[in-house]
Write a protein that holds these residues in place. Sequence first.
Motif, PDB file in Angstrom:
ATOM      1  N   LEU A 109      47.139 -39.555 -14.069  1.00 26.35           N
ATOM      2  CA  LEU A 109      46.303 -40.514 -13.632  1.00 26.35           C
ATOM      3  C   LEU A 109      46.485 -41.926 -13.767  1.00 26.35           C
ATOM      4  O   LEU A 109      45.544 -42.375 -12.217  1.00 26.35           O
TER       5      LEU A 109
ATOM      6  N   TYR B 237      38.498 -32.809  -4.837  1.00 24.07           N
ATOM      7  CA  TYR B 237      38.832 -32.276  -6.235  1.00 24.07           C
ATOM      8  C   TYR B 237      37.474 -31.186  -5.508  1.00 24.07           C
ATOM      9  O   TYR B 237      36.547 -31.116  -5.003  1.00 24.07           O
TER      10      TYR B 237
ATOM     11  N   LEU C 175      37.845 -36.786 -15.754  1.00 26.35           N
ATOM     12  CA  LEU C 175      38.277 -37.637 -15.015  1.00 26.35           C
ATOM     13  C   LEU C 175      37.388 -38.443 -14.755  1.00 26.35           C
ATOM     14  O   LEU C 175      37.038 -39.479 -14.653  1.00 26.35           O
TER      15      LEU C 175
ATOM     16  N   LYS D 238      37.703 -42.115 -13.087  1.00 30.32           N
ATOM     17  CA  LYS D 238      38.225 -41.887 -11.516  1.00 30.32           C
ATOM     18  C   LYS D 238      37.568 -41.718 -10.707  1.00 30.32           C
ATOM     19  O   LYS D 238      36.641 -40.948 -10.366  1.00 30.32           O
TER      20      LYS D 238
END
Length: 265
Positions: A137, A145, A173, A178
């Motif tokens: 990460l 994704y 996430l 993110k």
Amino acid sequence: MEGIVFDIKRYAVHDGPGIRTTVFFKGCPLHCLWCHNPESISREIQKYTKKVIFDGLEIEIEDTVGYRISVEDLFKEINKDIAFFDESGGGVTFSGGEPFMQTKFLKEITRTCKDNGIHVTIDTTGQTSKKDLKEVLPYVDLFLYDLKHMSDQKHYEYTGASNKKILENLRYLKENKKDIIIRVPVIPGYNDDNENIKATGNFISEINDVVKEIHLLPYHNIAEGKYQRFHIQSEMKKMKSLSEEALYPLKEQFEQMGYIVKIGG
Ligand code: SF4
């Protein structure tokens, strides 16, 4: 440290922002019936026979898919394109297969790229452990994704795996703020019905502060030759490719839910 990759594509413009170098890792935990990269599924380096025309004659030659490469050598390959990255706001994208099938190698190469100021994107199925995600990460700027189906049963039927981990990891996430681009491979008769599109949109609304865009990827029947080469039975032999126009209604549906949507990567 070494990893196994099967291709490095330069000047890619559909795998994240700007001009990118995309590195394809070997190995995938899913077995999607529509897979257009069947050579990526096995983690091993594979030999196969291909037919070529030489001097007007068809002959068979042996070839290999996948090769070992060290973190240092892979970085050298990526760094050759640094001028393009700087000029275009691009960077490197790690794709596959599934890059998290080789987490230790992925961690080392993403860290090296980050330390050298390169924008890092990971194109993932999301089918990995939280522990592995956590490891990598800090060195990732953007995730591409895949979201294939919201029904666990349908997901299992068409990819050989549950979607539970994939959805949990998306939430993880989001907790870690993110940036994500959701990619939906649109497979006719599988995930393009109203119910699934609505369910997908509703799920994305839970994480929409980190979702930058949704990309709809039309099904392409381009891998038939590869299936023959690797002696894999293609379950979707008869299914026709989708045109971009065929995805306009789905695009509109997602746009009405307030998302920025693109067709293609
Ligand atoms: S996730 Fe991608 S590479 Fe893996 S089986 Fe599915 S389509 Fe193929």
